[in-house]
Write a protein that holds these residues in place. Structure first.
Motif, PDB file in Angstrom:
ATOM      1  N   SER A   1       0.285   5.384  -0.245  1.00 54.36           N
ATOM      2  CA  SER A   1       1.277   6.238  -0.898  1.00 54.36           C
ATOM      3  C   SER A   1       2.670   5.954  -0.346  1.00 54.36           C
ATOM      4  O   SER A   1       2.832   5.385   0.725  1.00 54.36           O
ATOM      5  CB  SER A   1       0.913   7.707  -0.636  1.00 54.36           C
ATOM      6  OG  SER A   1       1.987   8.552  -0.924  1.00 54.36           O
TER       7      SER A   1
ATOM      8  N   GLN B   1       1.093   8.454  -7.693  1.00 52.05           N
ATOM      9  CA  GLN B   1       0.647   9.829  -7.481  1.00 52.05           C
ATOM     10  C   GLN B   1      -0.455  10.206  -8.471  1.00 52.05           C
ATOM     11  O   GLN B   1      -1.341  10.989  -8.141  1.00 52.05           O
ATOM     12  CB  GLN B   1       1.821  10.801  -7.560  1.00 52.05           C
ATOM     13  CG  GLN B   1       2.709  10.778  -6.322  1.00 52.05           C
ATOM     14  CD  GLN B   1       1.948  11.070  -5.040  1.00 52.05           C
ATOM     15  OE1 GLN B   1       1.264  12.073  -4.926  1.00 52.05           O
ATOM     16  NE2 GLN B   1       2.067  10.175  -4.071  1.00 52.05           N
TER      17      GLN B   1
ATOM     18  N   ASP C   1       1.236  11.944   2.945  1.00 51.99           N
ATOM     19  CA  ASP C   1       0.027  11.289   2.445  1.00 51.99           C
ATOM     20  C   ASP C   1      -0.506  10.283   3.458  1.00 51.99           C
ATOM     21  O   ASP C   1      -1.714  10.191   3.676  1.00 51.99           O
ATOM     22  CB  ASP C   1       0.295  10.586   1.114  1.00 51.99           C
ATOM     23  CG  ASP C   1       0.430  11.544  -0.059  1.00 51.99           C
ATOM     24  OD1 ASP C   1       0.080  12.740   0.095  1.00 51.99           O
ATOM     25  OD2 ASP C   1       0.875  11.094  -1.127  1.00 51.99           O
TER      26      ASP C   1
END
Length: 149
Positions: A52, A18, A57
């Motif tokens: 991700s 992240q 995402d």
């Protein structure tokens, strides 16, 4: 051919952090605000979103890849591959196969895409067998239940 020996299939199993995504998001949004987005920045952001661990995402990354595919003909090969990877990660195997097949029409001997296509087919077979086993198990349970009722 073993998936483990093909480094380009690592994208199917690895995730972007992240922190990395946030750095790319900040740069992308800065360029959007300035009215001039570098296609490489957009691709890097989309690629990392697809990698991700979060479904939202993946979906955002796929949207950006679709835009890049449409707007930048020079990036189509990369976009097709990662559109396929993104849909694979979402378990949307029909879409994953569609994008891999389009790329294989353009580059029939592309080892990276051939390996991805094989991974898609293997997952569909595996999930299909698991689905059949679950259905079979449910039918057996129902039959056993009604046999005792």
């Amino acid at each position: 051919m073993s998936d483990e020996k093909l480094p380009f299939l690592i994208d199917l199993e690895t995730t972007s952090s992240q922190e990395e995504i946030n750095v790319l998001r900040t740069e992308y949004k800065k360029q959007v605000a300035a009215g001039k987005v570098n296609p490489q920045t957009k691709f890097d952001y989309a690629y990392n979103l697809v990698k991700s661990g979060l479904r939202k995402d993946h979906e955002a990354g796929l949207q950006l890849l679709h835009e890049l595919y449409k707007d930048n003909p020079a990036r189509r090969r990369e976009c097709l591959f990662y559109l396929s990877v993104g849909h694979f990660k979402l378990a949307s195997f029909v879409e994953a196969r569609k994008f891999a097949d389009i790329l294989l029409q353009m580059e029939p001997r592309n080892a990276q895409t051939l390996a991805l296509r094989a991974a898609i087919d293997a997952r569909v077979r595996r999930d299909g067998l698991v689905g059949l086993a679950l259905v079979g198990g449910a039918v057996a349970c129902a039959a056993a239940f009604f046999a005792f009722v």
